[in-house]
Design a protein around this motif. Structure first.
Motif: not given
Length: 199
Positions: A97-98, A128, A144, A146, A186, A190-191, A193, A195
């Motif tokens: 993950a981001s 998410t 974002d 991810t 990623l 990102g798969w 995502r 926003n």
């Protein structure tokens, strides 16, 4: 956890940035370190968290490593840290993950969601959406988010027949290819995502 936080709170990362010897001219023509750490400050003079600043552009990042950001500090390197672990239990879970997620959900919270859903896609979606909600509740800037959740299943040593005549070996090959595609997704943005700016 296999995670290493690439942030200024990490002693090794902070020392790496602080010992950088480069210097540049800032936006006002003064000599300044090319990369430096200080606290962010908003237009009202309020101080925020420590971040890595670019001496040339004044742009800052909370993380100390990033991919594809030409305006960041030179010390903001793209180098990955590779960790190898043996003896991972069958049915273990990996969450990639981001910082949009990790900023607001810790490892305990992530594990609770994954164990509660027991389904990679549902877990990724919940993490998410929960991240976006928490960021709003805390008044954080949009970011974002991810999230990729992968369940690890070990292939059998000897291929065995399974439903539809597909062997465990073929299934393992599929999962390896899928994992490679997910990792690439990623890196490229990102798969899963979500926003905040589009809600």
């Amino acid at each position: 956890s296999l995670a290493i936080d690439h942030r200024v709170e990490n002693d090794a990362e902070r020392k790496r940035i602080e010992t950088a010897s480069e210097s540049v001219l800032d936006r006002h023509g003064f000599q300044t370190p090319a990369s430096y750490i200080t606290r962010r400050q908003n237009s009202r003079g309020e101080y925020g968290p420590k971040a890595v600043f670019s001496g040339a552009t004044g742009i800052s990042h909370l993380m100390t490593r990033s991919i594809g950001d030409p305006h960041g500090a030179p010390a903001l390197i793209p180098d990955a840290e590779i960790i190898s672990k043996q003896g991972v239990a069958n049915g273990s879970w990996v969450v990639l993950a981001s910082d949009g997620m990790w900023d607001v959900i810790d490892e305990v919270g992530v594990a609770k969601v994954v164990r509660g859903t027991r389904h990679p896609a549902r877990a990724a979606r919940k993490l998410t959406l929960d991240s976006v909600t928490r960021r709003r509740q805390h008044g954080m800037i949009p970011d974002d988010v991810t999230v990729i959740v992968i369940e690890l299943r070990h292939p059998s040593v000897q291929p065995t027949e399974s439903r539809g005549g597909v062997t465990d070996e073929a299934t393992a090959m599929f999962y390896r290819a899928a994992l490679g595609a997910l990792l690439l997704a990623l890196v490229l943005g990102g798969w899963v995502r979500y926003n905040e700016g589009h809600t």
